[in-house]
Design a protein around this motif. Structure first.
Motif, PDB file in Angstrom:
ATOM      1  N   VAL A 156       0.868  -1.175   0.000  1.00  0.00           N
ATOM      2  CA  VAL A 156       0.000   0.000   0.000  1.00  0.00           C
ATOM      3  C   VAL A 156       0.905   1.225   0.000  1.00  0.00           C
ATOM      4  O   VAL A 156       1.865   1.284   0.773  1.00  0.00           O
ATOM      5  CB  VAL A 156      -0.921   0.018   1.235  1.00  0.00           C
ATOM      6  CG1 VAL A 156      -1.748   1.307   1.269  1.00  0.00           C
ATOM      7  CG2 VAL A 156      -1.832  -1.206   1.252  1.00  0.00           C
ATOM      8  N   VAL A 157       0.615   2.194  -0.853  1.00  0.00           N
ATOM      9  CA  VAL A 157       1.391   3.434  -0.889  1.00  0.00           C
ATOM     10  C   VAL A 157       0.486   4.599  -0.541  1.00  0.00           C
ATOM     11  O   VAL A 157      -0.568   4.787  -1.158  1.00  0.00           O
ATOM     12  CB  VAL A 157       2.030   3.662  -2.270  1.00  0.00           C
ATOM     13  CG1 VAL A 157       2.691   5.046  -2.332  1.00  0.00           C
ATOM     14  CG2 VAL A 157       3.072   2.587  -2.562  1.00  0.00           C
ATOM     15  N   SER A 158       0.888   5.371   0.472  1.00  0.00           N
ATOM     16  CA  SER A 158       0.212   6.626   0.804  1.00  0.00           C
ATOM     17  C   SER A 158       0.964   7.776   0.147  1.00  0.00           C
ATOM     18  O   SER A 158       2.143   8.012   0.447  1.00  0.00           O
ATOM     19  CB  SER A 158       0.192   6.855   2.326  1.00  0.00           C
ATOM     20  OG  SER A 158      -0.823   6.108   2.946  1.00  0.00           O
ATOM     21  N   TYR A 159       0.306   8.455  -0.786  1.00  0.00           N
ATOM     22  CA  TYR A 159       0.872   9.663  -1.375  1.00  0.00           C
ATOM     23  C   TYR A 159       0.554  10.845  -0.458  1.00  0.00           C
ATOM     24  O   TYR A 159      -0.531  10.907   0.126  1.00  0.00           O
ATOM     25  CB  TYR A 159       0.304   9.896  -2.761  1.00  0.00           C
ATOM     26  CG  TYR A 159       0.725   8.865  -3.787  1.00  0.00           C
ATOM     27  CD1 TYR A 159       1.991   8.895  -4.351  1.00  0.00           C
ATOM     28  CD2 TYR A 159      -0.153   7.861  -4.192  1.00  0.00           C
ATOM     29  CE1 TYR A 159       2.381   7.956  -5.297  1.00  0.00           C
ATOM     30  CE2 TYR A 159       0.221   6.916  -5.142  1.00  0.00           C
ATOM     31  CZ  TYR A 159       1.494   6.969  -5.687  1.00  0.00           C
ATOM     32  OH  TYR A 159       1.874   6.030  -6.614  1.00  0.00           O
ATOM     33  N   ARG A 197       0.345   1.878 -10.650  1.00  0.00           N
ATOM     34  CA  ARG A 197      -0.064   0.730 -11.462  1.00  0.00           C
ATOM     35  C   ARG A 197       0.480  -0.583 -10.896  1.00  0.00           C
ATOM     36  O   ARG A 197      -0.055  -1.656 -11.184  1.00  0.00           O
ATOM     37  CB  ARG A 197       0.428   0.893 -12.901  1.00  0.00           C
ATOM     38  CG  ARG A 197      -0.109   2.100 -13.636  1.00  0.00           C
ATOM     39  CD  ARG A 197       0.418   2.132 -15.062  1.00  0.00           C
ATOM     40  NE  ARG A 197       0.022   3.333 -15.767  1.00  0.00           N
ATOM     41  CZ  ARG A 197      -1.133   3.498 -16.410  1.00  0.00           C
ATOM     42  NH1 ARG A 197      -2.024   2.511 -16.430  1.00  0.00           N
ATOM     43  NH2 ARG A 197      -1.395   4.626 -17.043  1.00  0.00           N
ATOM     44  N   THR A 198       1.555  -0.508 -10.121  1.00  0.00           N
ATOM     45  CA  THR A 198       2.260  -1.717  -9.692  1.00  0.00           C
ATOM     46  C   THR A 198       1.933  -2.152  -8.280  1.00  0.00           C
ATOM     47  O   THR A 198       2.412  -3.194  -7.836  1.00  0.00           O
ATOM     48  CB  THR A 198       3.777  -1.488  -9.784  1.00  0.00           C
ATOM     49  OG1 THR A 198       4.214  -0.620  -8.720  1.00  0.00           O
ATOM     50  CG2 THR A 198       4.168  -0.863 -11.115  1.00  0.00           C
ATOM     51  N   VAL A 199       1.156  -1.356  -7.543  1.00  0.00           N
ATOM     52  CA  VAL A 199       0.913  -1.659  -6.133  1.00  0.00           C
ATOM     53  C   VAL A 199      -0.499  -2.189  -5.948  1.00  0.00           C
ATOM     54  O   VAL A 199      -1.334  -2.135  -6.852  1.00  0.00           O
ATOM     55  CB  VAL A 199       1.170  -0.414  -5.248  1.00  0.00           C
ATOM     56  CG1 VAL A 199       2.553   0.153  -5.521  1.00  0.00           C
ATOM     57  CG2 VAL A 199       0.112   0.659  -5.465  1.00  0.00           C
ATOM     58  N   ASP A 200      -0.761  -2.691  -4.754  1.00  0.00           N
ATOM     59  CA  ASP A 200      -2.057  -3.322  -4.491  1.00  0.00           C
ATOM     60  C   ASP A 200      -3.142  -2.314  -4.138  1.00  0.00           C
ATOM     61  O   ASP A 200      -4.324  -2.551  -4.399  1.00  0.00           O
ATOM     62  CB  ASP A 200      -1.893  -4.337  -3.362  1.00  0.00           C
ATOM     63  CG  ASP A 200      -0.941  -5.445  -3.749  1.00  0.00           C
ATOM     64  OD1 ASP A 200      -1.388  -6.424  -4.372  1.00  0.00           O
ATOM     65  OD2 ASP A 200       0.266  -5.315  -3.460  1.00  0.00           O
ATOM     66  N   ALA A 201      -2.763  -1.203  -3.523  1.00  0.00           N
ATOM     67  CA  ALA A 201      -3.727  -0.155  -3.188  1.00  0.00           C
ATOM     68  C   ALA A 201      -2.962   1.136  -2.931  1.00  0.00           C
ATOM     69  O   ALA A 201      -1.786   1.107  -2.571  1.00  0.00           O
ATOM     70  CB  ALA A 201      -4.556  -0.525  -1.959  1.00  0.00           C
ATOM     71  N   THR A 202      -3.635   2.249  -3.134  1.00  0.00           N
ATOM     72  CA  THR A 202      -3.047   3.553  -2.833  1.00  0.00           C
ATOM     73  C   THR A 202      -3.988   4.346  -1.939  1.00  0.00           C
ATOM     74  O   THR A 202      -5.200   4.103  -1.907  1.00  0.00           O
ATOM     75  CB  THR A 202      -2.750   4.360  -4.114  1.00  0.00           C
ATOM     76  OG1 THR A 202      -3.986   4.557  -4.827  1.00  0.00           O
ATOM     77  CG2 THR A 202      -1.741   3.656  -4.999  1.00  0.00           C
ATOM     78  N   ILE A 203      -3.394   5.297  -1.230  1.00  0.00           N
ATOM     79  CA  ILE A 203      -4.147   6.241  -0.411  1.00  0.00           C
ATOM     80  C   ILE A 203      -3.697   7.639  -0.799  1.00  0.00           C
ATOM     81  O   ILE A 203      -2.494   7.912  -0.849  1.00  0.00           O
ATOM     82  CB  ILE A 203      -3.893   6.010   1.093  1.00  0.00           C
ATOM     83  CG1 ILE A 203      -4.415   4.641   1.531  1.00  0.00           C
ATOM     84  CG2 ILE A 203      -4.533   7.117   1.929  1.00  0.00           C
ATOM     85  CD1 ILE A 203      -4.043   4.270   2.961  1.00  0.00           C
TER      86      ILE A 203
END
Length: 325
Positions: A89-92, A123-129
């Motif tokens: 999961v990536v938090s921007y 595009r490559t991660v499972d979820a973003t915030i």
């Protein structure tokens, strides 16, 4: 649930302000029963820190005892993607998706290149915030269904109204002074201190000497005291995700005057004593004068009541659960 935070922002000696919201989120998740460990990449020291972090992330592919990896900010998102064993999961956080403006308001070639990479990372991660809808809108369209808009939470039990007189006595401020607070690094171009200074100077004319004070590089406790001692907060950033200082000030019933960066419009619209103004000194000055005269705003605290650290932790956990097998 076991979660590994990967971040280049974390408070430490001499850098109390760095990533305070990331630490707050970790603490709120732990209170909810989630085990959170932190891998802090000290990229401010040297770019070599990212290289070392990348080498460590590659070794995680040999085995990683976590359910989810959660990266905060684009740089560490790229680094964390070097492991493929666990959901990511990536938090921007703001300028990693929106760009970092220079002193003239334009974006450097480096910033444009980084933004392009970080947007494609989604595009490559499972979820973003993302912290706001404006940030979500710049993600690749195919990635938006896997994104959740979750502003950083605010600890409303810690950032709560306090007597102004006691706070001013602690800081050594004149009890009769009319104080407008600017929270951020005045040397950082995207914080746009020049506009805040111009607006405060105009507000001072005929308004009993409104004085602009800067809160920068102070620890959490002193920051709270400065909110309590001030009459209003002035926020003029060029780029924001969801500014934590706005929500903290509002939780302490401090009127806020801001420009339409991040989710300021959503947070402040219709809130007594608060205002969102264009990037112009005159309307900001008029709004500051009204905010100072209005006094404390209990409605501001009510407006952020849904963004407690606990409620935001619940939403983050739901994101984790959505990416687990």
């Amino acid at each position: 649930m076991r979660v590994l935070f990967v971040t280049n922002m974390w408070p430490e000696e001499g850098r109390h302000w760095a990533g305070a919201f990331v630490k707050s989120q970790a603490e709120s998740l732990r209170e909810r029963g989630v085990t959170v460990d932190v891998f802090h990449v000290r990229g401010y020291r040297s770019q070599l820190e990212y290289l070392r972090g990348g080498m460590r992330a590659l070794r995680w592919n040999a085995g990683l005892d976590y359910d989810v990896v959660h990266a905060h900010y684009g740089h560490t998102g790229v680094l964390a993607r070097l492991q493929v064993r666990r959901p990511l999961v990536v938090s921007y956080c703001g300028d990693d998706l929106l760009g970092t403006p220079g002193a003239d308001g334009s974006f450097t070639a480096k910033s444009r290149a980084e933004v392009a990479v970080f947007r494609q990372l989604a595009r490559t991660v499972d979820a973003t915030i993302t912290k706001s809808r404006a940030m979500e809108a710049v993600l690749p369209p195919s990635c938006r269904a896997r994104n959740q808009v979750i502003p950083n939470g605010v600890d409303t039990s810690y950032f709560a109204p306090q007597p102004r007189e006691a706070a001013r006595a602690e800081l050594g401020w004149d009890p009769a002074e009319r104080v407008v607070l600017f929270a951020g690094d005045p040397e950082l171009p995207r914080k746009n201190f020049k506009l805040a200074k111009a607006a405060a100077e105009r507000a001072a004319n005929g308004n009993g000497g409104v004085h602009l004070r800067v809160a920068w590089n102070v620890d959490r406790e002193r920051m709270r005291t400065m909110y309590a001692a001030a009459d209003a907060l002035l926020h003029t950033s060029l780029i924001e995700g969801s500014a934590n200082v706005l929500k903290e000030a509002m939780a302490m019933e401090l009127p806020v005057v801001a420009v339409p960066a991040g989710d300021a419009q959503e947070r402040l619209e219709g809130v007594a004593g608060c205002a969102v103004c264009p990037y112009e000194a005159e309307p900001l000055a008029e709004a500051v004068a009204r905010a100072v005269a209005s006094g404390r705003s209990p409605q501001a605290r009510e407006a952020v009541s849904a963004l407690t650290a606990e409620s935001v932790a619940d939403r983050v956990v739901a994101v984790y659960e959505s990416v687990l097998p």
